[in-house]
Design a protein around this motif. Structure first.
Motif, PDB file in Angstrom:
ATOM      1  N   PRO A 278      -1.174  -0.782   7.820  1.00 32.28           N
ATOM      2  CA  PRO A 278      -2.200  -0.623   8.866  1.00 32.28           C
ATOM      3  C   PRO A 278      -1.562  -0.498  10.242  1.00 32.28           C
ATOM      4  N   ARG A 279      -2.155   0.359  11.080  1.00 34.54           N
ATOM      5  CA  ARG A 279      -1.578   0.607  12.403  1.00 34.54           C
ATOM      6  C   ARG A 279      -2.366  -0.045  13.526  1.00 34.54           C
ATOM      7  N   SER A 280      -3.391  -0.810  13.171  1.00 35.21           N
ATOM      8  CA  SER A 280      -4.172  -1.522  14.176  1.00 35.21           C
ATOM      9  C   SER A 280      -4.745  -2.777  13.543  1.00 35.21           C
TER      10      SER A 280
ATOM     11  N   ASN B 180       0.834  -1.210   0.000  1.00 38.40           N
ATOM     12  CA  ASN B 180       0.000   0.000   0.000  1.00 38.40           C
ATOM     13  C   ASN B 180       0.871   1.263   0.000  1.00 38.40           C
TER      14      ASN B 180
ATOM     15  N   THR C 181      -9.399  -4.685   7.350  1.00 42.25           N
ATOM     16  CA  THR C 181     -10.078  -4.090   6.197  1.00 42.25           C
ATOM     17  C   THR C 181      -9.288  -4.301   4.909  1.00 42.25           C
ATOM     18  N   GLN C 182      -8.089  -4.903   5.040  1.00 44.98           N
ATOM     19  CA  GLN C 182      -7.214  -5.125   3.894  1.00 44.98           C
ATOM     20  C   GLN C 182      -7.342  -6.574   3.406  1.00 44.98           C
TER      21      GLN C 182
ATOM     22  N   ASP D 167      -7.868  -3.668  13.654  1.00 40.72           N
ATOM     23  CA  ASP D 167      -9.113  -3.297  12.965  1.00 40.72           C
ATOM     24  C   ASP D 167      -8.821  -2.786  11.560  1.00 40.72           C
ATOM     25  N   GLU D 168      -7.783  -1.980  11.432  1.00 44.59           N
ATOM     26  CA  GLU D 168      -7.426  -1.460  10.115  1.00 44.59           C
ATOM     27  C   GLU D 168      -6.885  -2.580   9.225  1.00 44.59           C
ATOM     28  N   ALA D 169      -6.102  -3.491   9.824  1.00 45.75           N
ATOM     29  CA  ALA D 169      -5.542  -4.606   9.048  1.00 45.75           C
ATOM     30  C   ALA D 169      -6.649  -5.481   8.471  1.00 45.75           C
TER      31      ALA D 169
ATOM     32  N   SER E 225       1.568  -6.996  14.038  1.00 42.27           N
ATOM     33  CA  SER E 225       0.887  -7.074  15.330  1.00 42.27           C
ATOM     34  C   SER E 225       1.697  -7.962  16.269  1.00 42.27           C
TER      35      SER E 225
ATOM     36  N   GLN F 294       2.143   2.551   3.347  1.00 41.07           N
ATOM     37  CA  GLN F 294       1.174   2.970   4.360  1.00 41.07           C
ATOM     38  C   GLN F 294       0.565   1.712   4.982  1.00 41.07           C
TER      39      GLN F 294
END
Length: 301
Positions: free
Chosen positions: A178-180, A173, A186-187, A182-184, A253, A176
């Motif tokens: 994911p920093r959490s 990406n 979504t990928q 939850d964000e991961a 993570s 960029q």
């Protein structure tokens, strides 16, 4: 007189019956027309029965001949397979190792030069498959499997328990990442049923895989998709640790979970393979100890 006809006669008979022509059979067998015809006539004489009806310049297999041809064809195929298996058996100076492709590629191969340096007398042959290979057939000396350690006819030595972690290429990406969690989630996320099961529970996400998850049955496909920056992935540490060390992958993570199946070294008890099995077993156990010790070592500040 032997009740079993000569092999050459059976080969000629089967070819003529299958091809419907002495000429075509002779071409296939690289023999003369006369040689094939003589072999067939000799077989008929030995059996005391007619196998072909001669019709002008052509021939037609009889009913009895057709049944016999089918049985002879199976016999020749079985003989060919038996010969192939015999020739595939490990030689005295050859070590044949069986495992699955991902372990061979990402864990074994980087370490294998050290075994070759210790035992240059062996020629190494690695056989890989996603399915368990039957080590009891005499064509493999030793192998590595994942499972619970119980396989009929094999001795099993537990090597180590793997764990699962969430990783990505640093350039995924555009960098960029994911920093959490939850964000991961979504990928696009590559996983297998085994990697998601315990990791998802440990992360508090339950047993249901995310909607954007992509299930794959071969870790090499997962690792290639990671390299191309196409997705995140849940993968076994043993397959990604070198890439993590070299910065080709990053762990997203701190959540890790045990993989449900351990690695096992397995081998059939066979006297002619005993020395090779003992030497390979000692070497790979030392490599596992080094690998595990490096995982437990503190990370440099």
């Amino acid at each position: 007189m032997s009740r079993v006809p000569p092999l050459n006669a059976l080969r000629c008979f089967e070819a003529v019956a299958r091809l419907g022509s002495v000429t075509r059979a002779a071409t296939e067998l690289h023999l003369t027309h006369a040689a094939v015809s003589q072999q067939v006539k000799g077989l008929e004489h030995q059996l005391g029965m007619v196998l072909f009806e001669r019709q002008g310049r052509g021939i037609e297999v009889t009913g009895d001949g057709r049944v016999y041809a089918e049985q002879v064809r199976q016999l020749l195929e079985d003989l060919g397979e038996a010969t192939r298996r015999l020739q595939a058996r490990p030689r005295r100076n050859e070590l044949v190792f069986a495992t699955f492709p991902s372990f061979a590629t990402h864990w074994l191969l980087p370490r294998l030069p050290r075994f070759r340096a210790l035992h240059p007398e062996y020629r190494i042959r690695i056989q890989t498959s996603l399915d368990f290979q039957d080590l009891r057939q005499g064509m493999v000396d030793i192998g590595v499997r994942m499972g619970e350690g119980q396989w009929d006819g094999l001795t099993a030595l537990r090597l180590f328990q793997d764990d699962v972690l969430l990783v990505a290429a640093p350039g995924y990406n555009g960098g960029q990442l994911p920093r959490s969690l939850d964000e991961a989630l979504t990928q696009p996320l590559l996983h297998t049923e085994e990697t998601w099961l315990h990791w998802g529970e440990t992360a508090g996400l339950g047993e249901a895989a995310p909607n954007r998850g992509i299930s794959v049955n071969d870790s090499n496909v997962v690792l290639e998709a990671l390299r191309l920056g196409q997705a995140l992935a849940l993968e076994r540490r043993s397959l990604v640790q070198a890439a993590l060390n070299e910065g080709r992958l990053v762990q997203l993570s701190p959540v890790t979970a045990p993989y449900p199946y351990a690695y096992w070294l397995v081998w059939p008890e066979r006297a002619e393979s005993a020395d090779k099995q003992e030497r390979f077993s000692a070497w790979i156990q030392a490599e596992v100890a080094t690998y595990l010790a490096a995982l437990e070592a503190p990370t440099p500040a």
